[in-house]
Design a protein around this motif. Structure first.
Motif, short mmCIF file in Angstrom:
data_model
loop_
_atom_site.label_atom_id
_atom_site.label_comp_id
_atom_site.label_asym_id
_atom_site.label_seq_id
_atom_site.Cartn_x
_atom_site.Cartn_y
_atom_site.Cartn_z
N LEU A 178 1.43 -3.43 -6.19
CA LEU A 178 0.17 -3.42 -5.46
C LEU A 178 0.41 -3.00 -4.00
O LEU A 178 -0.28 -2.14 -3.45
N LEU A 179 1.43 -3.63 -3.40
CA LEU A 179 1.78 -3.32 -2.02
C LEU A 179 2.10 -1.85 -1.87
O LEU A 179 1.67 -1.16 -0.94
N LEU A 180 2.87 -1.37 -2.84
CA LEU A 180 3.31 0.02 -2.79
C LEU A 180 2.13 0.98 -2.88
O LEU A 180 2.00 1.93 -2.09
N VAL A 181 1.24 0.69 -3.83
CA VAL A 181 0.09 1.58 -4.01
C VAL A 181 -0.80 1.56 -2.78
O VAL A 181 -1.21 2.60 -2.25
N ALA A 182 -1.06 0.33 -2.27
CA ALA A 182 -1.93 0.22 -1.10
C ALA A 182 -1.33 0.97 0.10
O ALA A 182 -2.00 1.76 0.77
N THR A 183 -0.05 0.72 0.33
CA THR A 183 0.61 1.37 1.47
C THR A 183 0.61 2.88 1.32
O THR A 183 0.36 3.61 2.27
N SER A 184 0.90 3.32 0.10
CA SER A 184 0.96 4.76 -0.12
C SER A 184 -0.38 5.41 0.14
O SER A 184 -0.46 6.47 0.78
N LEU A 185 -1.44 4.74 -0.33
CA LEU A 185 -2.77 5.30 -0.12
C LEU A 185 -3.07 5.39 1.37
O LEU A 185 -3.52 6.43 1.87
N VAL A 186 -2.79 4.31 2.10
CA VAL A 186 -3.07 4.29 3.54
C VAL A 186 -2.25 5.36 4.26
O VAL A 186 -2.78 6.14 5.07
N THR A 187 -0.94 5.42 3.95
CA THR A 187 -0.08 6.40 4.62
C THR A 187 -0.56 7.82 4.33
O THR A 187 -0.64 8.66 5.23
N ALA A 188 -0.89 8.07 3.05
CA ALA A 188 -1.28 9.43 2.67
C ALA A 188 -2.61 9.82 3.30
O ALA A 188 -2.77 10.93 3.81
N LEU A 189 -3.56 8.87 3.32
CA LEU A 189 -4.87 9.15 3.92
C LEU A 189 -4.72 9.48 5.39
O LEU A 189 -5.31 10.42 5.91
N LYS A 190 -3.91 8.67 6.07
CA LYS A 190 -3.73 8.86 7.50
C LYS A 190 -3.10 10.23 7.77
O LYS A 190 -3.53 10.97 8.66
N ALA A 191 -2.09 10.56 6.95
CA ALA A 191 -1.42 11.85 7.15
C ALA A 191 -2.40 13.00 6.94
O ALA A 191 -2.43 13.96 7.72
#
Lengths: 416, 482
Positions: B34-47
């Motif tokens: 869950l942590l991984l998916v959430a973080t990945s989404l946030v990082t990717a969106l920001k990028a």
């Protein structure tokens, strides 16, 4: 008394506990030492810079014969001295500037320059006491306490120990209290020694010690609560590390994300572009387009506001100021947004004790975001006094003289 | 041989089924996922948002430069230009130093500015681990998960008294080690799936496929290092509690302590003066070049003499070129030479600091993998320096282009009389067509091959870690006794 001595002997034989305590002592001492070294280095750099900056201004004296050129070519160093407690929490000093050079041109074009260290360093972070106390100490405490009961239970001595003691829970409490006390000593003693070396005020040291004590108390409570669930040692430890992970990283990350979403900031690039366009457009606009908004802000120069030549220094500096005036709403929004973000983060940090400890120690050390914004404000204030020094000389078209130059304001650092 | 492999696989599969049944292991896995998916989404969106924004800002900056009206070319030198660093596609995995270095830079004549508006200056300060990114979750937290579920792999057999029967059935210690290693490694590699997906998305957005593959390879190597370490400790230690303590200590040292000690050591071993110190110290040097605004300065006597001799005239007014423009060109070249020399010195020192810190990778695989990951994602110090150099090249080119217009198209007589009256001033306005000297700026990271070469040292270090830990583990397993 004998019970305490017994517990002390028990602790002396507990090699794992001694290892964790030794690491705590090492980490705390090292962090204090490195912090003191870094603050010393920053002071040395500032000492040399102040000297070079003054020498540089002396070289310029006499080189320029009109105030316009003097103001254009003379830079002034501003700086933020580390406080007497900065060694314990270097805080924002690795990403935000603590030294800055400005001149009497438009400030918005200068204030965002950042003279930062190697970005790799800022990314990884510094090894200061605040880091040790907020992040490492909870883990060491967890390692110390997680198996106090469960170890005895595994060894089959739990029932015996509980039964032979006067009141239930007391042997565990004494045993844990002793370990917690020892850990606290391992942290506070290096901090106090560092404080003595840095001549930190006693109130700051007392406050910092209180913060560290409360933080350790919080984690002791967490460990005790988990311990009561009577799981096995590995499960205890895994759960506690999970809680640490959540409170030290996941909660802060969530807070950061929500704060940034809740308080949007104007884009920095836009502030710069607005200011630049305003300053550059002035060249092509009628002189009155600059002088009118300028006089609105500075009515005292109204009678000197007539610009007859196609280039006059007073007009040049007036449009520098007007450039700042045009960017002012954006710039204020940027600063206020940052203050608001910081305030909100400060309130939400209560959800994450490690983040709260880090922020509180930064607050005591004068290295928090608030302090970095306050320094920025001091730079703005100094820039404003610099302008007020030059305006009469520019507008009255005075001659450059050594006596007049001696009256020029110098940045004076605030002692924290 | 086939029979052996299938036996090993059976044991590994039993382990996987056990993890799925254990609430703790399953819970930890789910939380991590869950942590991984959430973080990945946030990082990717920001990028992706930043990519969009900065591309737009860059285009706007270029358009506004080109749309400036006719004017004196030196005005354009001070009007200046902005460059924005558009994040590389792989920064959705590892934004690296992007958040601490500024992303926009103002380019103008006569000086080199710093990059401005780093995120770190405007973000909420929350203790140091609030900047969660996909890379950080893999670097810091995946090892914790592996420790939590893997520390008992062999100890458990010992504690449950199942080790003796296993060994008695003819299974050797090494075979057991291999089977358990397979179990943990299999899980670790499965956990790299989200990373692989992000790598594929990045590749579809223009990242080099080779670099995307290399970043996945690097993290695979990294998680295997932890698998071997965990198995080694699980083989050598007799109690789960102690094994967990030792592994936690290893993690504490590798993830939290060594990287920061590396920073402190590098900063004291390789002191680098700040830009401000350099700026002040080079003032004297810059004065010997002279102020290009003042053509009468003695610094340009030589240039004047040379030009007069070259064109065989006696007065600057008779030169076929505008002397003031020639001075501006010569001064800019001189200043830039001095500024670049100091900038290069500073960058060389920063690179040396980074190398010094990287040598601590022998003490911490976390430090190693993060350096390699930044290099591959093009978000490392070297890429930042590349941005600084490219921005400087753009600055020098457009400033000198404008100075050339100043020297070749603007008559000297008009130029010195520009402040006399409105008419005179109008004569010094050059056509806006000349502003096309500005090159389009689009920052491209180094080629994938070069980045992979930069990441090869960290990768080799990880491989050395892996081989060493596995070898010691096998040695320990060979002497495994119930």
């Amino acid at each position: 008394m004998t019970a305490t001595t017994g517990e002390l002997e028990f602790l002396a034989k507990d090699r794992a506990a001694l290892l964790w305590l030794g690491i705590a002592l090492l980490v705390a001492s090292l962090s204090v030492f490195l912090g003191l070294r870094e603050v010393g280095a920053q002071r040395t750099v500032l000492g040399a810079l102040v000297e070079n900056d003054r020498a540089e201004r002396e070289v310029l004296t006499g080189l320029h014969q009109d105030w316009g050129s003097v103001a254009y070519y003379t830079f002034h160093l501003t700086y933020d001295l580390p406080s007497d407690f900065a060694f314990a929490a270097l805080g924002t000093r690795d990403t935000a500037p603590w030294k800055h050079r400005v001149r009497a041109l438009a400030l918005e074009g200068q204030i965002y320059e950042t003279d930062a260290d190697n970005p790799d360093f800022a990314l990884i972070g510094r090894f200061d006491f605040a880091f040790a106390a907020s992040m490492l100490v909870p883990l060491l405490l967890i390692l110390l306490l997680h198996d106090l009961r469960s170890r005895e239970r595994t060894a089959g001595r739990y029932e015996l120990l509980s039964a032979t003691s006067a009141s239930a829970g007391s042997p565990w409490f004494a045993r844990a209290a002793l370990r917690v006390g020892a850990l606290l000593l391992c942290l506070i003693v290096p901090l106090l020694i560092g404080g003595l070396l840095a001549a930190t005020s006693a109130s700051k040291l007392a406050l910092a010690s209180l913060v560290v004590t409360l933080h350790i108390g919080f984690w002791w409570g967490v460990c005790a609560a988990i311990d009561r669930l009577c799981w096995s040692s590995p499960v205890n430890l895994t759960a506690l590390i999970g809680i640490w992970l959540a409170l030290a990283s996941i909660v802060p990350a969530t807070i950061k994300g929500s704060v940034e979403a809740a308080v949007p900031l104007p884009d920095g690039g836009t502030i710069m572009l607005t200011q630049r366009e305003a300053v550059n457009d002035a060249w092509d606009l009628p002189k009155s387009a600059t002088m009118e908004p300028f006089i609105e802000r500075h009515p005292e120069w109204a009678e000197y506001a007539e610009i007859s030549e196609s280039f006059e220094w007073k007009w040049y500096y007036a449009f520098q100021q007007v450039g700042d005036q045009v960017a002012e709403p954006l710039s204020n929004a940027y600063r206020e947004g940052r203050i608001k973000r910081d305030r909100l983060a400060g309130r939400l940090a209560w959800l994450s004790p490690p983040a709260l400890v880090e922020r509180t120690l930064q607050g005591i050390a004068g290295t928090s975001m608030t302090d970095s914004i306050a320094y920025e404000q001091r730079v703005r204030d100094f820039h404003s006094t610099l302008r007020h020094y030059y305006y009469p000389r520019l507008f009255r078209d005075e001659a450059v003289s050594d006596a007049s130059l001696r009256e020029r304001p110098e940045f004076s650092a605030m002692n924290k | 041989m086939n029979g052996l492999m299938s036996r090993l696989f059976t044991i590994a599969r039993a382990e996987w089924q056990l993890w799925l049944r254990q609430r703790l292991a399953l819970g930890a896995l789910l939380v991590f996922a869950l942590l991984l998916v959430a973080t990945s989404l946030v990082t990717a969106l920001k990028a992706s948002q930043e990519h969009h924004e900065r591309t737009h800002q860059q285009a706007a900056a270029e358009a506004s430069f080109l749309s400036q009206p006719d004017r004196h070319p030196h005005r354009m030198v001070h009007y200046g230009h902005y460059v924005f660093r558009i994040p590389a596609p792989l920064s959705m995995i590892d934004p690296g130093v992007d958040s601490v270095t500024g992303q926009s830079m103002f380019l103008e004549g006569h000086q080199q500015n710093t990059a401005m508006f780093a995120d770190a200056r405007a973000s909420a300060e929350l203790g140091g681990f609030e900047n969660l990114t996909t890379a950080l979750v893999y670097q810091l937290f995946l090892p914790l998960l592996l420790i939590a579920i893997g520390h008992g792999l062999i100890i458990r057999e010992r504690e449950d008294n199942t080790l003796a029967p296993l060994l008695a059935q003819g299974m050797t210690g090494i075979q057991l080690f291999a089977a358990k290693w397979m179990a943990l490694a299999g899980l670790s590699l499965a956990l790299l799936l989200p990373l692989a997906i992000m790598g594929a998305i990045a590749a579809s957005q223009g990242a080099a496929v080779l670099a995307s593959a290399a970043i996945i390879g690097l993290y695979a190597l990294y998680v295997l290092v932890w698998c071997s370490l965990i198995l080694l400790v699980s083989t050598c230690v007799r109690s789960r509690s102690i094994a967990l303590g030792i592994l936690t200590l290893c993690w504490l040292a590798a993830a939290l302590i060594v990287p920061r000690i590396a920073v402190e050591s590098a900063s004291s071993a390789v002191p680098a003066p700040s830009k401000l110190e350099t700026d002040i110290n080079m003032q004297a040097e810059l004065r010997t070049v002279g102020d290009g605004h003042n053509a009468d300065s003695p610094n340009f006597q030589q240039l004047r003499a040379n030009l007069l001799a070259q064109y065989d005239v006696t007065r600057v007014e008779d030169l076929p070129v505008n002397f003031r423009g020639m001075v501006a060109q010569s001064a800019e070249a001189g200043l830039t030479e001095v500024m670049n020399r100091h900038a290069e010195e500073r960058m060389a020192l920063e690179a040396a600091q980074a190398r010094f810190a990287a040598s601590f990778g022998w003490l911490s695989p976390v430090l190693t993998v993060s350096a390699g990951s930044r290099a591959l994602a093009a978000t490392d110090l070297a890429t930042h320096h590349r941005f600084l150099r490219e921005a400087e090249a753009v600055r020098f080119d457009f400033v000198q282009g404008l100075n050339r217009v100043h020297a070749e198209q603007l008559a000297y007589r008009d130029d010195i009389n520009r402040n006399r009256d409105r008419q005179a001033s109008r004569r010094t306005r050059m056509s806006a067509d000349n502003w096309k000297v500005l090159d389009e700026f689009s920052f491209e990271p180094a080629a994938a091959g070069e980045r992979i070469a930069n990441a090869s040292t960290p990768a080799a270090m990880l491989l050395a870690w892996l081989l060493m830990l596995t070898a010691i583990g096998i040695l320990a397993a060979r002497r495994m006794q119930p």
